[in-house]
Design an enzyme around this catalytic site. Structure first.
Site: not given
Lengths: 332, 332, 332, 332
Positions: B129, B204
């Site tokens: 991420t 996300k």
């Protein structure tokens, strides 16, 4: 909670309250309580509620500061009082549905208020959304006169008021709950006991503050995603199947076109107005300050909705915060 | 999204992605892709993922800066490279699972990075991420060398990594999506195509920012309600059947005792740490600043989590914001 | 800091830096450094600065992407380069004054950038306001080539640029400070040494973030007071003699009519634009995230100014936040 | 405003109010008003004020709920009443100095309150810091009884109370201002007329909200700068000669060691406690909500101070927000 005037199909989601916690679902037709019911405050919510009470066979006396609001009920069979005191004189149970704390104080404790004439033992049910501290103040005054004051704010909006499917969050002496429920089931579907007087207001205020936070958050996340190049429907489906989902993203998505039949897809018309949400957030803020509770996001949501009311969004649905965050036509 | 280490039963809720939007559910056992897969970054998430790739019959070469992380995989049959370049030399497809943008830049574009040795046509899948702008930067460098770089951050946490039920949010050239999916379905259950490179990160980031907002909001509303005298389980049930509900209130309630098997009921141990949420909120903030997007509540949630990390909550689950808002023992 | 184009008399207040901390006040006429100076970026700030360098007797070579900006300087006696590399070829010292981090990276490290042709030992002074991490990145690249990169953002605005009275906040190797000062005193009045490279940017960013917070706070307090019935001039005088006072309330009051000769009394024209303040707040936010610093009010001020840029205030002076908070004409 | 108990030298800065706007500076010794003065509330502020009234030759009757507070004044020559009503019976002018709105309501309108016995024409001066709406409520009740109620909250803290150099911000009928001033100049140095009743409270609330914002902002900017590597004294001097300066940065800097003789350099002891600032911010929030004023930074400062009170900072000086933002010992 959201006044979902044009979101009928979603109303069920908004107001279903599982039948534990002493709630009660009424599915059969009721035929009058035999009791004389007074109803004060015949606006968008109060009008349909009073009508339902009449239609369920109750003897109803009404009052509103606007005579035309009363004549409608009169035509349907209601008696009329010239002020709250006159209504109270002719009633055993009184329901009030008023815009704010000041109106409630006036209707009960004012010069021609309910407390002047109501009989000892009268059940006074206030369904307005007001400051819980005012509910407690009214309850204390009522108690001195041998009356019972209960707060019972509603969830479900105008559609549910008309359909008689409101949810009531009730605060007051637990032994009085069955009496309150017996009347309220004529106008609502779910009657939830929340605790001592003021608890109904507290529950509503907490829910609506959280609703505002979730909605602003959903608007921010959707706006950010769109500006980063994501398709709003795709992002919405990812969020709704993941940990970011909420009622605001699933049922009432603030992005135009993501869901049909929500205010966002109808130019933010109808629904639950920004000004009303701002009022509820003000009540949450007052309660938080009084109880020394930190509500950083709730306070900021409050301020954002307040800014929106002075930037032209007062009458738009509260999901219009999505539009407020976006680039406007006149920006540089 | 939340690393729900001890919330197994809820994992399904967190990661179910409806099978439209080009997602793909893999329910049958897979038998090797025949391709040689490189895996860089063998931490809490990467370790189990690499193991699943091995168990599905793939030929896997691994690298991690910690030798002990590699020996575990070696015992299970993996080859080992001494740096990313060595891994890339022996692989057709490379997956990276690293802590932050800097690590990703180093692993790909560093002195002994993937770009040094990977063959033209190699598929490079980054499941870290990170900042979407770094994903785009890596994709541009890869393109110059004839390689394909795809971002595919995950949702589901350590439990889903072990179970091979992760959700992948994929960004990259649409024609490469089937190839990426063919590998990722060995380690995940739902593979969602989100758009051009960086879109997986964007999705996300938006979800996790919203998750943080909803969680802080739920903590504030529950704390306020409790201080106003409401029973937390009752308030929770009212919210969860009303418009304030969200994943944070229903599945991951931050108040101890309201739900079993959540971090809140286990002293905020396990779950998704405050420091990790703070990192994700920093990414959201960076993306918002770069794209000129206003995220007032997201920014404030970011700052609150940042305050929590310096007040002793860095390793606690992010739902511990409930505790952070409460009166502490040493307060006056 | 604020570009006080029409607030000449206040400029002195804005930029006076007490002569300790290694600052230097230049009051006598200077006659050329003998050094060849390159100047890249001839906008509202850079143009007058380059002109002052010329007028002080320096040999100046300039570049700007807009040819018309260059011809103005050419008329005044400057040489012209076709790109940064050509400027660097003809110069010993180079000053850059560019809009953002990306421009700075391009001008130094780009294809035709300064680093291509500048001689070892060259002094590179960047007066742009950019991310301190980019300053450090440029300094590291410069060091590899034996050049010295210094950050020296300015305070004082267009008026001070024209008058040669800018304040420079300088970051870089301390032993290079005298050399930098020798040039900068041709265009500025106060040259403050702040520490290693990036420190100049850090000082500017911190000051401007605080300026934004104080300004929004002053606007909120004044607006609240006016709505509570206070006269704005009276409230202002109370605040300015009490503990609420700041530069924003005393010198640059955001309420129309309280002070003459400030943007607030000129329909918020001139001054320091909301879009520029938003940019600086973005830099502060980036630095805070990177350094794990909590800046709750700074973040919120950032978001409010960002909202203002999309609601029509991008080009208005940043004190127009007072107007943004007020009831607008089209509100309900 | 700040109760600067140990910051004597700064007190002058805090409270100097220029002598226009109908303020009045008293520099000569006064010899009794001949009037009988009642004083209710003999705490840290009220005690020294009552003593000064005595020392200036007035006949004073006092009341406090703590008998020991009264005996001190009795020793100095004051008469004593057993409740506010008894004090009012023996007085022409009454001054109250109480902790909050509830106490004020009780002292005036309670069972043994001032309104029970005060003579028509009595001048009632409330120097407590309370909600302006309560001041108005008290004034309306007073008017019905032919008495005059004036709000006159103070600035300057305990040191100024002892020295008789308080600033009073006065709200009430303008024609009564000379009478109020004639008494108040026995205990204060600057008496500022602010407008109708409630205006004194409004002015104080606005100033203190702004003070809180400026202080939190200064703490954020200083903390950010230090984490970016700047020396706090250098950064402080840059800010104080630039546009970020305020009373909070110049006179009351929150970073330990930057200034001598401020709470920050004394472990945040003394000064103006976080709990008191939180109370004043709650009053500002209430006034803002009631007047539909947006105060986004004021609200957030309120919430931050509220968080501080539950994290152990309630009794520390409000500049300890600097410490609150920093990395703590027990953080990870």
């Amino acid at each position: 909670m959201a006044a979902l005037t044009n979101v009928t199909r979603n109303a069920a989601v908004l107001i279903k309250v599982i039948g534990k916690h002493r709630s009660f679902s009424c599915s059969t037709v009721h035929h009058g309580s035999g009791k004389r019911v007074g109803f004060i405050g015949l606006g968008n919510m109060g009008g349909p509620m009073a009508l339902n009470l009449l239609n369920k066979g109750n003897s109803v006396t009404v009052f509103d500061v606007y005579p035309e609001a009363m004549s409608k009920l009169q035509d349907a069979g209601a008696s009329v009082g010239h002020n709250p005191a006159e209504v109270a004189e002719k009633s055993d149970t009184i329901i009030t549905m008023l815009p704010n704390s000041g109106h409630v104080q006036e209707a009960y404790a004012g010069e021609n208020g309910v407390f002047q004439t109501a009989k000892p033992g009268s059940l006074l049910i206030d369904s307005s959304t007001i400051d819980p501290s005012v509910s407690k103040e009214m309850a204390a005054l009522a108690e001195k006169k041998g009356m019972i004051f209960i707060d019972a704010p509603v969830s479900g909006g105008v559609m549910a008021a008309k359909a008689g499917t409101l949810t009531f969050m009730v605060g007051g002496p637990e032994e009085q709950f069955p009496n309150a429920r017996a009347i309220l089931e004529h106008v609502g579907k779910n009657i939830v006991y929340c605790g001592p007087v003021g608890s109904g207001q507290a529950a509503k205020i907490c829910n609506n503050m959280l609703l505002a936070i979730n909605m602003v958050g959903t608007a921010e996340a959707m706006n950010l995603g769109v500006r980063l190049g994501l398709d709003p429907k795709l992002l919405s489906s990812i969020i709704n199947t993941s940990s970011g989902r909420s009622w605001s993203s699933e049922i009432y998505n603030p992005v135009p076109g993501v869901l049909p039949n929500v205010p966002a897809s109808n130019n933010y018309e109808g629904g639950f107005g920004t000004a009303l949400m701002t009022k509820d957030l003000g009540l949450a803020q007052n309660s938080a300050t009084r109880s020394n509770s930190a509500i950083p996001l709730g306070s900021l949501a409050h301020q954002l909705y307040r800014l929106m009311t002075v930037r032209g969004y007062a009458k738009k649905d509260f999901s219009s915060v999505y539009q407020f965050l976006q680039k406007s036509e006149n920006s540089n």
